[in-house]
Scaffold this active site. Structure first.
Site, short mmCIF file in Angstrom:
data_model
loop_
_atom_site.label_atom_id
_atom_site.label_comp_id
_atom_site.label_asym_id
_atom_site.label_seq_id
_atom_site.Cartn_x
_atom_site.Cartn_y
_atom_site.Cartn_z
N SER A 150 0.88 -1.17 0.00
CA SER A 150 0.00 0.00 0.00
C SER A 150 0.91 1.21 0.00
O SER A 150 2.08 1.12 0.40
CB SER A 150 -0.86 0.01 1.27
OG SER A 150 -1.40 1.30 1.51
N TYR A 163 -1.56 -1.25 10.31
CA TYR A 163 -1.66 -1.42 8.86
C TYR A 163 -0.38 -0.94 8.18
O TYR A 163 0.20 -1.64 7.34
CB TYR A 163 -2.87 -0.64 8.33
CG TYR A 163 -3.09 -0.76 6.84
CD1 TYR A 163 -3.63 -1.93 6.31
CD2 TYR A 163 -2.77 0.28 5.97
CE1 TYR A 163 -3.84 -2.06 4.94
CE2 TYR A 163 -2.98 0.17 4.61
CZ TYR A 163 -3.53 -1.01 4.09
OH TYR A 163 -3.73 -1.12 2.74
P1 NAD Z 1 -11.25 -5.94 0.73
O1 NAD Z 1 -11.35 -5.41 2.12
O2 NAD Z 1 -12.26 -5.48 -0.26
O3 NAD Z 1 -11.26 -7.55 0.85
C1 NAD Z 1 -11.16 -8.36 -0.29
C2 NAD Z 1 -11.39 -9.82 0.12
O4 NAD Z 1 -10.44 -10.29 1.09
C3 NAD Z 1 -12.76 -10.11 0.74
O5 NAD Z 1 -13.50 -10.95 -0.15
C4 NAD Z 1 -12.42 -10.84 2.03
O6 NAD Z 1 -13.35 -11.87 2.37
C5 NAD Z 1 -11.04 -11.39 1.73
N1 NAD Z 1 -10.23 -11.78 2.89
C6 NAD Z 1 -10.05 -11.06 4.02
N2 NAD Z 1 -9.25 -11.75 4.87
C7 NAD Z 1 -8.91 -12.91 4.24
C8 NAD Z 1 -8.11 -14.04 4.60
N3 NAD Z 1 -7.51 -14.11 5.79
N4 NAD Z 1 -7.98 -15.07 3.72
C9 NAD Z 1 -8.61 -15.01 2.53
N5 NAD Z 1 -9.38 -13.97 2.14
C10 NAD Z 1 -9.52 -12.94 2.99
O7 NAD Z 1 -9.77 -5.65 0.20
P2 NAD Z 1 -9.29 -4.77 -1.07
O8 NAD Z 1 -9.65 -3.35 -0.85
O9 NAD Z 1 -9.70 -5.44 -2.31
O10 NAD Z 1 -7.69 -4.85 -0.87
C11 NAD Z 1 -6.90 -5.87 -1.46
C12 NAD Z 1 -5.43 -5.61 -1.10
O11 NAD Z 1 -5.02 -4.32 -1.58
C13 NAD Z 1 -5.14 -5.61 0.42
O12 NAD Z 1 -3.89 -6.20 0.67
C14 NAD Z 1 -5.12 -4.13 0.76
O13 NAD Z 1 -4.37 -3.84 1.91
C15 NAD Z 1 -4.49 -3.55 -0.51
N6 NAD Z 1 -4.81 -2.13 -0.69
C16 NAD Z 1 -6.10 -1.73 -0.90
C17 NAD Z 1 -6.37 -0.39 -1.07
C18 NAD Z 1 -7.76 0.13 -1.34
O14 NAD Z 1 -7.96 1.36 -1.42
N7 NAD Z 1 -8.76 -0.74 -1.50
C19 NAD Z 1 -5.32 0.55 -1.01
C20 NAD Z 1 -4.03 0.11 -0.77
C21 NAD Z 1 -3.78 -1.25 -0.62
#
Ligand code: NAD
Length: 268
Positions: A150, A163
């Protein structure tokens, strides 16, 4: 709901026959990464802890393989890889996407349990999946690992220290693995998304707004103000970077932490 309205378009790379695992692919960024790899001819496996999301993914992404697995649990990761070895016989690309936001709180108010959960899912899952995937990649003499960090893995993020610490750890893990695996032609890179236009962005903004006593709309405005491009990035931007890094065009890129963020100057 802040879903992108235009149809998604993906980088025109040929990944025909590539065997890909996307963790937490049931929804959010992982689901779109899975869609992108499928669109480019790859065989894609997703896992998630949410069976309803997996079922929906099976319907919207014909041909996807989907299993229930908590990737923070090494025993469940081992069982997942038994399935993958049986069905795929190997793995070319691992996208370590699973990650949670963790608590929004000052450091003295973060419980040991919340810290352990955040580190376990955001860092432990990547470690466990890599441990299983690397022997398969070494046997094939090549591979690509893409770890989701991130922009909070490059900048400080007040009230989100678990985080941010976890996402800096992902960068250290990425660089260490790149050194360890380069001689096997296994490339390891991290993507650092900024404020992606997802429901999660809304949730994160809402949680911080409550903590600061301001409206969610004001919080979103404050979060985007220190972004040079003054906007969210789209989920497909992240998926396209993953495609690029996994494709032959990325063949000489490893050990890098690549931001896809519109140039975030600070985290609020
Ligand atoms: P999200 O919160 O939408 O979750 C996506 C999926 O992860 C969900 O279906 C959930 O059930 C699953 N999940 C959660 N814990 C799990 C586990 N232990 N095992 C298997 N599945 C699990 O997440 P997102 O926003 O799609 O983020 C995806 C990645 O990108 C993450 O690593 C997040 O930190 C990173 N990220 C996201 C953003 C953003 O703005 N969305 C920004 C920077 C980084």
């Amino acid at each position: 709901m802040m879903a992108a309205t235009a149809p998604r378009s993906y980088l025109p790379v040929d990944l025909a026959g590539q065997k890909v695992l996307v963790t937490a692919g049931g929804s959010g960024i992982g689901l779109v990464i899975a869609e992108a790899f499928l669109a480019r001819g790859a065989q894609v496996w997703i896992c998630d802890i949410d069976e309803a999301a997996l079922q929906k993914a099976r319907e919207t992404l014909p041909g996807v393989h989907a299993s229930l697995a908590d990737v923070a649990d090494p025993a469940q990761v081992a069982a997942l890889f038994v399935e993958i070895r049986q069905a795929f016989g190997g793995l070319d690309v691992l996208v370590n996407n699973a990650g949670i936001a963790g608590p929004t709180a000052n450091v003295e108010d973060v419980s040991p349990e919340a810290l352990a959960e955040t580190l376990g899912i955001n860092v432990g899952s990547q470690f466990f999946c890599a441990s299983e995937a690397v022997p398969l990649m070494k046997a094939a003499g090549r591979g690509a690992i893409v770890n989701l960090s991130s922009i909070a893995g490059r900048l400080g993020f007040s009230m989100r220290s678990p985080y941010s610490a976890s996402k800096w750890a992902v960068v250290g893990f990425t660089k260490s693995l790149a050194m360890e695996l380069g001689a096997h032609d296994i490339r390891v890179n991290a993507i650092l998304p900024g404020h992606v236009r997802t429901e999660r962005f809304n949730r994160v903004a809402a949680a911080k707004a409550v903590a600061l006593g301001i409206t969610a709309e004001e919080m979103r405005r404050q979060m985007l103000d220190p972004v040079s491009l003054k906007r969210n990035v789209e989920v497909e931007d992240i998926a396209n970077m993953a495609l690029y890094l996994a494709s032959p065009f990325g063949r000489n890129i490893t050990g890098q932490a690549i931001s896809v963020c519109g140039d975030v100057q600070m985290m609020r």
